[in-house]
Enzyme design. Structure first.
Site, PDB file in Angstrom:
ATOM      1  N   GLY A  46       3.284   7.969   7.014  1.00  4.05           N
ATOM      2  CA  GLY A  46       3.713   7.007   6.007  1.00  4.05           C
ATOM      3  C   GLY A  46       2.522   6.171   5.593  1.00  4.05           C
ATOM      4  N   GLN A  51      -2.150  -0.758   2.060  1.00  6.26           N
ATOM      5  CA  GLN A  51      -3.092  -0.140   3.004  1.00  6.26           C
ATOM      6  C   GLN A  51      -4.250   0.566   2.296  1.00  6.26           C
ATOM      7  OE1 GLN A  51       0.232   1.929   5.351  1.00  6.26           O
ATOM      8  NE2 GLN A  51      -1.297   1.517   6.915  1.00  6.26           N
ATOM      9  N   CYS A  88      -0.075   2.308  13.686  1.00  5.83           N
ATOM     10  CA  CYS A  88      -0.305   2.037  12.264  1.00  5.83           C
ATOM     11  C   CYS A  88      -1.759   2.358  11.932  1.00  5.83           C
ATOM     12  CB  CYS A  88      -0.013   0.569  11.968  1.00  5.83           C
ATOM     13  SG  CYS A  88      -0.283   0.122  10.249  1.00  5.83           S
ATOM     14  N   LEU A  89      -1.985   3.061  10.825  1.00  8.98           N
ATOM     15  CA  LEU A  89      -3.351   3.396  10.415  1.00  8.98           C
ATOM     16  C   LEU A  89      -4.196   2.140  10.183  1.00  8.98           C
ATOM     17  CD1 LEU A  89      -2.552   6.256   7.862  1.00  8.98           C
ATOM     18  CD2 LEU A  89      -3.759   6.539  10.036  1.00  8.98           C
ATOM     19  N   HIS A 130       8.983   0.430   8.677  1.00 14.62           N
ATOM     20  CA  HIS A 130       7.571   0.085   8.896  1.00 14.62           C
ATOM     21  C   HIS A 130       6.856  -0.118   7.552  1.00 14.62           C
ATOM     22  CE1 HIS A 130       3.657   0.700  11.202  1.00 14.62           C
ATOM     23  NE2 HIS A 130       3.269   0.865   9.951  1.00 14.62           N
ATOM     24  N   GLU A 131       7.107   0.797   6.594  1.00 18.86           N
ATOM     25  CA  GLU A 131       6.423   0.690   5.292  1.00 18.86           C
ATOM     26  C   GLU A 131       6.932  -0.512   4.503  1.00 18.86           C
ATOM     27  OE1 GLU A 131       3.906   2.383   5.408  1.00 18.86           O
ATOM     28  OE2 GLU A 131       4.567   3.871   6.877  1.00 18.86           O
ATOM     29  N   HIS A 134       5.127  -3.456   5.640  1.00 16.71           N
ATOM     30  CA  HIS A 134       3.796  -3.542   5.011  1.00 16.71           C
ATOM     31  C   HIS A 134       3.890  -4.233   3.645  1.00 16.71           C
ATOM     32  CE1 HIS A 134       0.815  -1.533   7.440  1.00 16.71           C
ATOM     33  NE2 HIS A 134       1.540  -0.449   7.587  1.00 16.71           N
TER      34      HIS A 134
HETATM   35 NI    NI Z   1       1.386   1.029   9.045  1.00 17.78          NI
END
Ligand code: NI
Length: 159
Positions: A46, A51, A88-89, A130-131, A134
């Site tokens: 995702g 991001q 998370c990236l 989660h997204e 963000h």
């Molecule tokens: Ni993330």
């Protein structure tokens, strides 16, 4: 299509509340496509627009060869809870247990600008939550308790 740079903490853009998208035009479609390509290349499941440096309410998800491109998402129903590990990236080296709703129904716009409603459970519901976090400037480190682990054996869990 293009691979975009992933912003990581403490980049301020990750903390901004993203702006709703007015319409799905050429720019938004390109952003969706670039984000999907970036997500795949980085091994994520995702990715939210903030991001990759765009403070707009857009996210993409790719799970089990299904891809979702959603703008202006809202959770309209939720049920149950489940605890699972999450990474998370944008927050390298952190994986932590997170309690999320087990199931959600979300509404938003798809890549054609059409209103869609989707029901998701389990890991897919988790990624959506989660997204959406963000897009509200919220990260997994904002929740209480976390642990750090070496290596990336859970890379497939990076959202
Ligand atoms: Ni993330």
């Amino acid at each position: 299509m293009a691979i975009m740079n992933i912003r990581t903490i403490p980049d301020e853009i990750l903390r901004k509340v993203c702006e709703p998208v007015k319409e799905i035009g050429r720019q938004e479609k390109k952003l969706f496509d670039d984000m999907v390509e970036t997500m795949i290349q980085k091994g994520g499941v995702g990715l939210a627009a903030s991001q990759v440096g765009e403070s707009c309410q857009i996210f993409v998800v790719g799970l089990e060869n299904e891809f979702y491109k959603i703008a202006n998402p809202k959770i309209v129903e939720f049920f149950g809870t489940e605890v699972m590990q999450e990474g998370c990236l944008s927050v390298p080296e952190v994986v932590r247990d997170m309690e999320r709703f087990y199931g959600v129904i979300i509404k938003g716009l798809n890549e054609n600008g059409e209103q869609v409603e989707m029901k998701a459970t389990g890991f897919l519901a988790r990624i959506f939550q989660h997204e959406i976090d963000h897009l509200n400037g919220k990260l997994i480190i904002d929740y209480s308790s976390q642990f750090f682990r070496p290596g990336n054996e859970n890379e497939e869990r990076l959202l």
